[in-house]
Design a protein around this motif. Structure first.
Motif, mmCIF file in Angstrom:
data_model
loop_
_atom_site.group_PDB
_atom_site.id
_atom_site.type_symbol
_atom_site.label_atom_id
_atom_site.label_comp_id
_atom_site.label_asym_id
_atom_site.label_seq_id
_atom_site.Cartn_x
_atom_site.Cartn_y
_atom_site.Cartn_z
ATOM 1 N N HIS A 193 0.810 -1.217 0.000
ATOM 2 C CA HIS A 193 0.000 0.000 0.000
ATOM 3 C C HIS A 193 0.846 1.271 0.000
ATOM 4 C CE1 HIS A 193 -4.049 -1.661 0.401
ATOM 5 N NE2 HIS A 193 -3.532 -2.589 1.189
ATOM 6 N N ARG A 247 -10.824 -13.841 2.906
ATOM 7 C CA ARG A 247 -9.628 -14.674 2.966
ATOM 8 C C ARG A 247 -8.460 -13.962 3.625
ATOM 9 N NH1 ARG A 247 -8.156 -15.364 -2.836
ATOM 10 N NH2 ARG A 247 -7.266 -13.301 -2.525
ATOM 11 N N SER A 248 -8.281 -12.673 3.344
ATOM 12 C CA SER A 248 -7.128 -11.947 3.861
ATOM 13 C C SER A 248 -7.350 -10.444 3.766
ATOM 14 C CB SER A 248 -5.864 -12.330 3.078
ATOM 15 O OG SER A 248 -6.017 -11.995 1.702
ATOM 16 N N THR A 249 -6.456 -9.678 4.382
ATOM 17 C CA THR A 249 -6.517 -8.224 4.288
ATOM 18 C C THR A 249 -6.213 -7.801 2.850
ATOM 19 O OG1 THR A 249 -5.766 -8.012 6.573
ATOM 20 C CG2 THR A 249 -5.581 -6.061 5.171
ATOM 21 N N PRO A 250 -7.036 -6.949 2.263
ATOM 22 C CA PRO A 250 -6.820 -6.551 0.863
ATOM 23 C C PRO A 250 -5.453 -5.914 0.636
ATOM 24 C CG PRO A 250 -9.001 -5.911 1.600
ATOM 25 C CD PRO A 250 -8.254 -6.359 2.819
ATOM 26 N N ASP A 251 -4.776 -6.326 -0.443
ATOM 27 C CA ASP A 251 -3.500 -5.706 -0.801
ATOM 28 C C ASP A 251 -3.777 -4.488 -1.689
ATOM 29 O OD1 ASP A 251 -3.860 -6.571 -3.510
ATOM 30 O OD2 ASP A 251 -2.954 -8.506 -3.024
ATOM 31 N N ARG A 252 -2.723 -3.923 -2.298
ATOM 32 C CA ARG A 252 -2.871 -2.691 -3.069
ATOM 33 C C ARG A 252 -3.838 -2.856 -4.236
ATOM 34 N NH1 ARG A 252 -0.387 0.512 -7.182
ATOM 35 N NH2 ARG A 252 0.801 -1.258 -7.945
ATOM 36 N N GLU A 269 -6.219 -5.392 -4.541
ATOM 37 C CA GLU A 269 -7.536 -5.772 -4.036
ATOM 38 C C GLU A 269 -8.303 -4.585 -3.461
ATOM 39 O OE1 GLU A 269 -6.354 -10.382 -2.792
ATOM 40 O OE2 GLU A 269 -6.279 -8.765 -1.308
ATOM 41 N N SER A 270 -7.587 -3.513 -3.150
ATOM 42 C CA SER A 270 -8.221 -2.316 -2.588
ATOM 43 C C SER A 270 -8.750 -1.368 -3.662
ATOM 44 C CB SER A 270 -7.221 -1.567 -1.698
ATOM 45 O OG SER A 270 -6.809 -2.374 -0.613
ATOM 46 N N ALA A 321 -11.852 -10.712 0.346
ATOM 47 C CA ALA A 321 -11.828 -9.984 1.611
ATOM 48 C C ALA A 321 -11.994 -10.923 2.798
ATOM 49 C CB ALA A 321 -12.935 -8.927 1.616
#
Length: 212
Positions: A59, A152-157, A159-160, A150
């Motif tokens: 991010h 599954r994991s914290t959104p990366d750059r 996925e955001s 979302a």
């Protein structure tokens, strides 16, 4: 250039499409036929590629230009091809890759709105005549895929990004399936797992059943 019998398979899809499951299904299908493939990913697959991947997903680089992003991806791809993909194919090994250049057309060409004309020269420069023998594109509605990701994991750059970004990427994927039917197969990944696996296996059988 691949040795006789070696094949290059790529798996494509938006976030939450189920690529990990698809990769496992492909690996099992090949293993049942005595083939132990090289399974790799992009960006990644090499020390340099994994370092580039970390930058791309971080991010803190949210303001990266689309040009820089695309050039980083192709730099990682050049290393990946030189260190992993081409040597494996030359040695007669099958290669299965989580994303490849179709993802660049979708995410950077479509999502970032760079257009195909910015990507095509890089594809030719880095890859030459090398293209996948089969590309399985797992198609899922954008919102459903993002909800899966979302959970599954914290959104990366990536996925955001906003939904509109992924709608543009999905449109490119679907268009490329229509314009490259000789190698790209669209698989509806919004149905249950058993049905998706059956479709994956059916496409593998149709493409390679006569070889293995």
């Amino acid at each position: 250039m691949s040795a006789a019998g070696a094949r290059f398979i790529t798996v494509e899809g938006l976030e939450g499409a189920g690529k990990s499951t698809c990769l496992a299904t492909i690996r099992d299908w090949l293993a049942n036929r005595g083939i132990d493939p090289v399974v790799t990913r992009e960006p990644g697959g090499t020390k340099l590629g994994e370092a580039v991947r970390e930058v791309l997903l971080d991010h803190q680089y949210g303001g990266m230009t689309a040009d820089s992003e695309t050039l980083l991806i192709f730099a990682a791809r050049a290393e990946h091809l030189a260190e992993v993909v081409r040597p494996a194919l030359t040695a007669g090994q099958w290669v299965v890759c989580d994303r490849f250049t179709d993802a660049t057309y979708a995410y950077q060409g479509g999502g970032r709105e760079l257009g195909e004309e910015r990507i095509e020269p890089l594809e030719q420069w880095v890859q030459g005549r090398l293209r996948p023998d089969l590309t399985l594109y797992l198609d899922v509605p954008v919102r459903a895929g993002l909800e899966r990701a979302a959970a599954r994991s914290t959104p990366d750059r990536f996925e955001s990004e906003r939904e509109a970004f992924f709608e543009r990427a999905r449109a490119v994927y679907r268009r490329r399936c229509a314009t490259h039917p000789e190698r790209m197969r669209l698989i509806d990944a919004s149905t249950n797992l058993a049905q998706v696996q059956q479709r994956i296996e059916a496409n593998l059988e149709a493409a390679f059943g006569h070889l293995v």
